[in-house]
Design a protein around this motif. Structure first.
Motif, short mmCIF file in Angstrom:
data_model
loop_
_atom_site.label_atom_id
_atom_site.label_comp_id
_atom_site.label_asym_id
_atom_site.label_seq_id
_atom_site.Cartn_x
_atom_site.Cartn_y
_atom_site.Cartn_z
N CYS A 174 14.00 -25.06 86.16
CA CYS A 174 15.46 -24.76 85.70
C CYS A 174 15.39 -24.75 84.02
O CYS A 174 14.97 -25.73 83.44
N CYS A 176 18.10 -27.94 82.97
CA CYS A 176 17.82 -29.39 83.28
C CYS A 176 16.51 -29.54 83.27
O CYS A 176 16.14 -30.77 83.41
N SER A 188 14.24 -29.36 85.53
CA SER A 188 13.89 -29.82 86.92
C SER A 188 13.15 -28.98 87.71
O SER A 188 13.29 -27.67 87.08
N CYS A 234 20.48 -24.29 91.11
CA CYS A 234 19.62 -25.70 91.03
C CYS A 234 20.29 -26.67 91.63
O CYS A 234 21.56 -26.91 91.48
N CYS A 246 21.69 -29.45 88.70
CA CYS A 246 22.87 -29.11 87.73
C CYS A 246 23.62 -27.91 88.12
O CYS A 246 24.60 -27.57 87.46
ZN LIG Z 1 18.97 -27.83 86.84
#
Ligand SMILES: [Zn+2]
Length: 88
Positions: free
Chosen positions: A34, A37, A39, A59, A62
């Motif tokens: 992502c 964020c 991740s 995602c 987030c």
């Molecule tokens: Zn994210």
């Protein structure tokens, strides 16, 4: 860009073999990162918001939009604006 750099520039057709290798692989197990964020997780773990013409994948951490895939009469479109990288 220097004169030597311009010697390395080709059109997109020159990347056809590499791109065909990437887009022929199993997408749901590919790892997606992502942009918002940072991740990382499998594409299959994203949240799907289905629409009549396609899909918005967000995602799970987030809720940022990572992929939008649309099927239209003029072709298939894939937008990955919220994705930092995709690893197969
Ligand atoms: Zn994210």
């Amino acid at each position: 860009m220097t004169e030597n750099d311009s010697d390395l520039v080709l059109d997109g057709n020159a990347a056809a073999g590499l791109l065909q290798e990437i887009f022929a692989l199993e997408i749901t197990t590919a790892q997606i990162q992502c942009e918002t964020c940072d991740s990382v997780g499998a594409v299959g773990s994203l949240r799907l918001y289905a629409a009549p013409m396609g899909a918005v994948l967000r995602c799970p951490h987030c809720d940022a939009r990572l992929m939008t895939a649309v099927r239209t009469p003029h072709g298939r479109w894939l937008q990955m604006t919220g994705t930092r990288r995709l690893r197969f």
